[in-house]
Enzyme design. Structure first.
Site: not given
Ligand code: HSE
Length: 427
Positions: A15, A188, A191, A202, A206, A303
């Site tokens: 990023v 990619g 992870e 994640d 959010k 991305g």
């Molecule tokens: N790992 C996150 C996703 C990327 O797969 O959306 C950005 O938060």
């Protein structure tokens, strides 16, 4: 003379590297369109060779955070390191030196927003985090400005690209979870340790940020019900598809009379729902306000360049505005004691069972549903039986989560049937 604004970037990985590229390549464009000269004055990265390989001039490579935050040419510090370690210390160091901060760090904002905002206010600095949620999709600015007129009642989002890619593969090619994960890792998206994405962490970070903003009260990520996609089977995805449903990992926020309901889990939605066609690593947020009705934002949630679009959008905002907006609620570590959270939430359910093939079994089974007040919408026979047991799928009406848990426990304790999977359904 045109105003000059200096930027420092902390961490030039995916990023941060994209941010450096966008700011550098678009410098003249912003001079023309924004009437401001935004210049990258400083970059801090442990890996100096990596920084130089993407074109960072050696003379702007800093060797410590102190050097960055005391640099008088730096007005805005961009944090693209991630996590809650040095990123937090570096951001606090920048704010305490009077620098405005732009960050892409969802985990840090979701866990320490209150500390960072307090430091920003104390030092009259901006704290911007558009890139923390849903990458290039401008959901933060939409919540902060575009839909402020509304009481937001509902929000449903596909806010994680990795899991959306995996579920899309499982839906379109019938791949099993493990194979789809391997492919996501090869490309990619996922992870090596996919926990943060596939177990829904994640998405909860959010949703915590988005629902706090949407509902004007602190929604700590710990208040969010979380279930990931590891246990999802391609069999259920295929059965759902035949019955008109698509499976997505949804982040759901509702502001109801009973309180705030926040959850992240695999969810069947009707295949005709706009979110059902958000595929691969794309993200989208569908929200409903009392004046605007439905709004949907769609785009790249991750991305290098898509996320840099959000970072640089914040940099431009900070460079061209002198007024600063903070959160619209009391931003503390924990939820406001006055805010009620719904835990025994209501949802419709898809329940797949293997049922004894004997007279009277179905009546006894439906009797268990009736005992706990769970109303059945549809019963379908799908797939192959096992050990003489029949495969059945039961869709329920909207019902309380605890009632379904009771039904499942009772069935599994009986010799009538065994529950193979339970998936929530949203209309
Ligand atoms: N790992 C996150 C996703 C990327 O797969 O959306 C950005 O938060």
């Amino acid at each position: 003379m045109m105003k000059k604004v200096g930027v420092a970037i902390l961490g030039v990985g995916v990023v941060g590297g994209g941010t450096f590229q966008t700011l550098t390549e678009h410098r003249e464009f912003y001079r023309q369109t924004q009437n401001v000269d935004i210049v990258v004055e400083s970059v801090l990265d442990n890996n100096r060779a990596r920084a130089m390989s993407i074109g960072v001039p050696e003379e702007i490579l800093a060797s410590s955070i102190a050097e960055v935050v005391t640099n008088p040419a730096v007005d805005i510090v961009v944090e693209t390191i991630g996590g809650c370690g040095v990123a937090k210390d570096f951001i606090l160091a920048a704010l305490n030196e009077g620098k405005t901060v732009v960050t892409a760090n969802k985990e840090l904002i979701s866990k320490h927003w209150h500390d960072l905002e307090r430091a920003a206010k104390r030092n009259s600095c901006g704290l911007y985090f558009e890139a923390s949620c849903v990458g290039g999709v401008p959901i933060i600015r939409t919540l902060l400005d575009g839909v402020q007129a509304n009481r937001i009642t509902h929000m449903m989002g596909i806010v994680n690209g990795t899991t959306n890619y995996i579920l899309t593969q499982m839906t379109q090619s019938g791949a099993e979870y493990a194979d789809a994960l391997k492919e996501a890792q090869r490309l990619g998206y996922a992870e090596f340790d996919p926990t943060a994405d596939v177990d829904g962490f994640d998405a909860t970070y959010k949703l915590s940020i988005l629902s706090s903003m949407a509902f004007h009260t602190k929604v700590p990520y710990t208040k969010i019900f979380r279930e990931g996609i590891r246990e999802v089977s391609s069999k259920d995805i295929a059965f759902g598809k035949e019955l008109g449903y698509t499976l997505k990992l949804l982040a759901i926020g509702k502001n109801t009379e009973k309180g705030i309901e926040v959850r992240v889990h695999p969810t069947f939605i009707p295949s005709s729902h706009p979110l059902a066609s958000v595929n691969d690593s794309y993200n989208a947020v569908f929200l409903t306000g009392d004046a605007v009705e439905d709004v949907m934002l769609y785009g790249r949630g991750a991305g290098s360049l898509p996320t840099s679009s959000a970072v640089v959008g914040d940099v431009i905002f900070a460079a061209t505005h002198s007024d600063i907006k903070y959160s619209t609620f009391k931003n503390t570590a924990t939820a406001d004691p006055k805010t009620k959270f719904v835990t025994n939430f209501e949802s419709a359910y898809y329940i797949r069972l293997l049922v004894e093939d004997k007279a009277g079994v179905l009546a006894k089974l439906t009797g268990i549903f009736a005992k706990y007040g769970v109303s059945i919408v549809e019963i379908a026979q799908k797939g192959e039986g096992e050990n003489g047991r029949l495969p059945l799928i039961i869709f329920t009406h909207k019902t309380a989560e605890n009632s379904v848990k009771n039904v499942v426990a009772k069935i599994n304790a009986s010799d009538l049937a065994s529950v193979q999977s339970v998936i929530r359904v949203e209309a």
